[in-house]
Design an enzyme around this catalytic site. Structure first.
Site, PDB file in Angstrom:
ATOM      1  N   ASP A 124       1.143   4.179   1.177  1.00 19.46           N
ATOM      2  CA  ASP A 124       1.605   4.927   2.339  1.00 19.46           C
ATOM      3  C   ASP A 124       2.711   4.188   3.091  1.00 19.46           C
ATOM      4  O   ASP A 124       3.239   4.698   4.085  1.00 19.46           O
ATOM      5  CB  ASP A 124       0.444   5.255   3.282  1.00 19.46           C
ATOM      6  CG  ASP A 124      -0.321   4.037   3.767  1.00 19.46           C
ATOM      7  OD1 ASP A 124      -0.559   3.119   2.969  1.00 19.46           O
ATOM      8  OD2 ASP A 124      -0.704   3.996   4.960  1.00 19.46           O
TER       9      ASP A 124
ATOM     10  N   HIS B 293      -5.295  -8.154   6.104  1.00 19.10           N
ATOM     11  CA  HIS B 293      -5.506  -6.808   5.571  1.00 19.10           C
ATOM     12  C   HIS B 293      -6.097  -6.948   4.173  1.00 19.10           C
ATOM     13  O   HIS B 293      -6.278  -8.058   3.670  1.00 19.10           O
ATOM     14  CB  HIS B 293      -4.171  -6.053   5.553  1.00 19.10           C
ATOM     15  CG  HIS B 293      -4.295  -4.586   5.310  1.00 19.10           C
ATOM     16  ND1 HIS B 293      -5.206  -3.782   5.955  1.00 19.10           N
ATOM     17  CD2 HIS B 293      -3.606  -3.761   4.465  1.00 19.10           C
ATOM     18  CE1 HIS B 293      -5.077  -2.551   5.528  1.00 19.10           C
ATOM     19  NE2 HIS B 293      -4.118  -2.508   4.623  1.00 19.10           N
TER      20      HIS B 293
ATOM     21  N   HIS C 206       0.864  -1.175   0.000  1.00 19.59           N
ATOM     22  CA  HIS C 206       0.000   0.000   0.000  1.00 19.59           C
ATOM     23  C   HIS C 206       0.899   1.222   0.000  1.00 19.59           C
ATOM     24  O   HIS C 206       1.895   1.278   0.744  1.00 19.59           O
ATOM     25  CB  HIS C 206      -0.939   0.000   1.202  1.00 19.59           C
ATOM     26  CG  HIS C 206      -2.230  -0.728   0.953  1.00 19.59           C
ATOM     27  ND1 HIS C 206      -3.071  -1.133   1.974  1.00 19.59           N
ATOM     28  CD2 HIS C 206      -2.829  -1.113  -0.212  1.00 19.59           C
ATOM     29  CE1 HIS C 206      -4.124  -1.741   1.440  1.00 19.59           C
ATOM     30  NE2 HIS C 206      -4.004  -1.740   0.132  1.00 19.59           N
TER      31      HIS C 206
END
Length: 317
Positions: A66, A140, A64
């Site tokens: 970030d 996740h 991801h």
């Protein structure tokens, strides 16, 4: 062991927090390790005591943005800083393709330093000078991972005071004893086993990526010295989300850390809605965590540094 938080926000940067990045240093080591590298991490490094020149290894928890969009800039700036020491990146499947795509006009040779990319899978284990590391799977929206770190035990510690009482001063003879060899001093044979201190047992730490269920790490959590884990939502906030996302609440994190007797807990990856000028401040997150977890608790801010000492005690620096 020293932990420097370079980014503590969830998903996007804010005025108070940048996105995920954490530096780890070991005692008497000349290098350091970076866990995740969100966008802007190289800017955060400029405001910290850590240098790209001494960075040896980067671990990425999941794909991801970030958590890894800061890689291209950091890799390029490393060259411009003439920091030509080798660098290794450990990441999930896809990290090699990302770096090759973004940096397609810059061959590894043109970087000026050796760049090694290793794509891991769950339960892979790696050995480093000061520690071993095991990759743990999390829950996740994409494959996400935690890194279970076990510092090496220190077993060759001499009782120098006892040796001095015998008339043996610090010298190359100490090295012989540490290597398990007998020495002769003033006609007396001295055996190493009589002058060794009890070994220091290495500290155990888990640094986790994004994760909906802390409990998935199970026995790896049991009585560890430190857990660094995301704490994205308050339970009430999460319960009212129109679309559920796979992140941890303060309630679930606190309960899990308490159930497994985690000695120290540092919460990070804080949702931007919890801020100094918002309707709900960060103190609400700390309060919910403390309701369920009774150990040593900290909520990381950008540039916070924590020392985990040999006794397993966290000291904010």
């Amino acid at each position: 062991m020293q932990f420097t938080f370079l980014g503590t926000s969830a998903g996007k940067p804010t005025r108070e927090r940048n996105v995920s990045a954490l530096g780890l240093e070991f005692d008497q080591d000349t290098q350091w390790y970076l866990f995740d590298c969100g966008e802007g991490t190289q800017h955060q490094l400029l405001r910290s005591r850590l240098s790209v020149g001494k960075l040896s290894t980067i671990f990425i928890t999941h794909m991801h943005g970030d958590h890894y969009y800061g890689l291209p800039g950091l890799l390029s700036s490393k060259k411009l800083d003439k920091a030509f020491n080798p660098l290794t990146i450990y990441g999930p499947i896809g990290i090699r393709q990302f770096i090759a795509c973004v940096m397609k006009d810059i061959s590894y040779e043109k970087l000026g330093y050796e760049l090694t990319i290793i794509e891991y899978t769950p339960y892979d284990e790696y050995t480093f000078d000061k520690f071993t590391l095991k990759v743990l799977p999390l829950i996740h929206s994409v494959e996400s991972h935690a890194f279970s770190i076990k510092e090496n035990d220190t077993s060759n510690r001499l009782d120098e005071e006892k040796l001095r009482a015998k008339g043996v001063e610090p010298s190359p003879l100490f090295g012989e004893l540490k290597r398990g060899k007998k020495i002769v001093v003033n006609g007396e044979t001295i055996s190493p086993e009589s002058f060794m201190l009890e070994p220091h047992i290495g500290r155990k730490v888990i640094i986790a990526g994004d994760n909906a269920v802390p409990e998935i790490m199970g026995d790896y959590l049991e009585e560890i010295d430190l857990l660094v884990h995301e704490c994205t939502y308050l339970q009430e906030t999460y319960d009212h989300l129109p679309v559920k996302v796979q992140h941890t609440t303060a309630k679930d994190l606190g309960r899990c850390a308490q159930d497994h007797c985690v000695k120290n807990l540092i919460a990070t990856h804080i949702n931007p809605r919890y801020n100094a000028n918002g309707r709900i401040g960060i103190e609400a997150v700390e309060k919910e965590l403390a309701r369920y977890y009774k150990g040593n608790l900290f909520i990381a801010n950008d540039f916070d540094t924590y020392l985990l000492n040999r006794d397993g005690i966290i000291i904010p620096l």
